[in-house]
Each structure stands twice: as structure tokens, then as C-alpha cells.
Design a protein around this motif. Sequence first.
Motif, PDB file in Angstrom:
ATOM      1  N   MET A 129     -41.024  37.722   4.207  1.00 24.24           N
ATOM      2  CA  MET A 129     -39.817  37.260   4.894  1.00 24.24           C
ATOM      3  C   MET A 129     -38.584  37.759   4.151  1.00 24.24           C
ATOM      4  SD  MET A 129     -40.950  33.398   6.049  1.00 24.24           S
ATOM      5  CE  MET A 129     -41.468  32.836   4.437  1.00 24.24           C
ATOM      6  N   SER A 171     -40.040  33.204   9.243  1.00 25.67           N
ATOM      7  CA  SER A 171     -39.642  31.989   8.531  1.00 25.67           C
ATOM      8  C   SER A 171     -39.437  30.834   9.497  1.00 25.67           C
ATOM      9  CB  SER A 171     -38.383  32.236   7.699  1.00 25.67           C
ATOM     10  OG  SER A 171     -37.296  32.633   8.502  1.00 25.67           O
ATOM     11  N   ALA A 190     -40.075  28.275   2.835  1.00 23.42           N
ATOM     12  CA  ALA A 190     -39.786  28.632   4.228  1.00 23.42           C
ATOM     13  C   ALA A 190     -38.359  28.259   4.614  1.00 23.42           C
ATOM     14  CB  ALA A 190     -40.786  27.954   5.157  1.00 23.42           C
ATOM     15  N   ARG A 245     -35.917  30.721   3.045  1.00 24.00           N
ATOM     16  CA  ARG A 245     -35.896  31.999   3.774  1.00 24.00           C
ATOM     17  C   ARG A 245     -35.169  31.843   5.101  1.00 24.00           C
ATOM     18  NH1 ARG A 245     -35.644  35.832   1.118  1.00 24.00           N
ATOM     19  NH2 ARG A 245     -34.559  34.198   0.009  1.00 24.00           N
ATOM     20  N   LEU A 246     -35.366  30.716   5.759  1.00 21.98           N
ATOM     21  CA  LEU A 246     -34.710  30.482   7.045  1.00 21.98           C
ATOM     22  C   LEU A 246     -33.204  30.412   6.877  1.00 21.98           C
ATOM     23  CD1 LEU A 246     -34.877  29.836  10.056  1.00 21.98           C
ATOM     24  CD2 LEU A 246     -35.244  27.441   9.454  1.00 21.98           C
TER      25      LEU A 246
END
Length: 209
Positions: free
Chosen positions: A99, A110, A167, A170-171
Motif C-alpha cells: 500500500m 488500504s 491499515a 495507509r488510508l
Amino acid sequence: MAPPDTRTQILDAAEHLFAERGYRGTSVRAITDLAGANLAAVGYHFGSKAELLAAVARRVVEPINAAQCAGLDRVLARTADPAVAELVEAFAGPLFDEMPAGDEGGARRSRLIVTILSDPAEEVRSWTGAGQNTVRERYLAAFARALPGLSPEELRFRIRGVLAVTAVDRLEVYQRPAPDCPSPVAGEAARHWAITFLAAAMSAPPTGT
């Protein structure tokens, strides 16, 4: 380059929509409309919407799982008793690799992982297979040896926390921050910060002691 086949087009459209709208918020018709396919194509290629979700999730997660297994193999080849930080690096590092900042595909992956972690639909919680279970059990065993004071329940909770923190980080890289908020850090700095933080969190004393 040849255009993607119908199955791939459906997978691409489903990944986009499941990540944006969740499982229940995404209709089969919306997927086939975005893919430019007919409504029967989902049944023909996947059998059902739930099986399509499983195929989408596997396509995203299996490369991460393979990298996690390879990372654990390298760590265990060096020592039978790796440090917690080494295990966290092997486990969380592939999430950063798959990602990367500045990549729209990474953004979708993500978002999809966040959906898998948080969507209440039963179909989202039941897609995993033997491959995912093998990776989880290998890391549980390795962390249990490195952190013998943790109960199995708390250890599983902390590993889920590693997934969630990575996650969400990354988002956030792909979200547009509000004008008065600083942009999130991307690249190697974010990776180093996250792994340092997560190693410390994994290594904390058992709760209640």
C-alpha cells in the motif's frame, strides 16, 4: 496491451465499490455497471456476491500474506528466538509495501482492508481460507514465544491492533486533510514510526499487571 477480461473487470469494480461502500452498500448491479458487464456475469464467474467478495479479498490479501510468510522465514532462519521488533517488521512491513504512498491501487487496498476489519456483514468476516489461517497461526506462535506473559486472547487482540493501525495509517495518506490539519507523513518515515510504535505496543506488559 490487451484489455482486461470480464472476470478481472468485475474484480476491479468490486474492489473499488466494496472499499468505498462496504459489502451491504454495494449491489451486484452497481458492480456490473461499473465493470461494463452484464448482470449474469457475477454468477457465471464467481457464483454469488459473497464469493465475489472472497475473491476480491484474496486478491488483495494473498500477496501480503506471501510476503509476511517470507519475512517470517527470513527472521527464523537467522534466529529461533527473534525479537518482537523483528516480528513486527516482518508482519507489518508488507502492508506498507503493498500500500505505497502515492498509488491509487494502494489506496483502494488500504480502504478494503479497513472494510474487512470493520464491516459488520457476516460475509466480510467469513471469507478467509486456509492460507490466511496458516499465516495467522504462524505469527501467533512466533509472538507467543517472544511474549510468553501474554494470554492467547490478548495476543490476538494486539495482532489485530497491528493490522488496524497500519491499515488506517495507509488510508490516511490518501485522504484529503482539512485545511487546518497537517498532511500525514508518507514513505520510510511513516513506516519506521509505525513499526517502532507497534513493537512497543506489542511488548507492553500484560494488561492488569
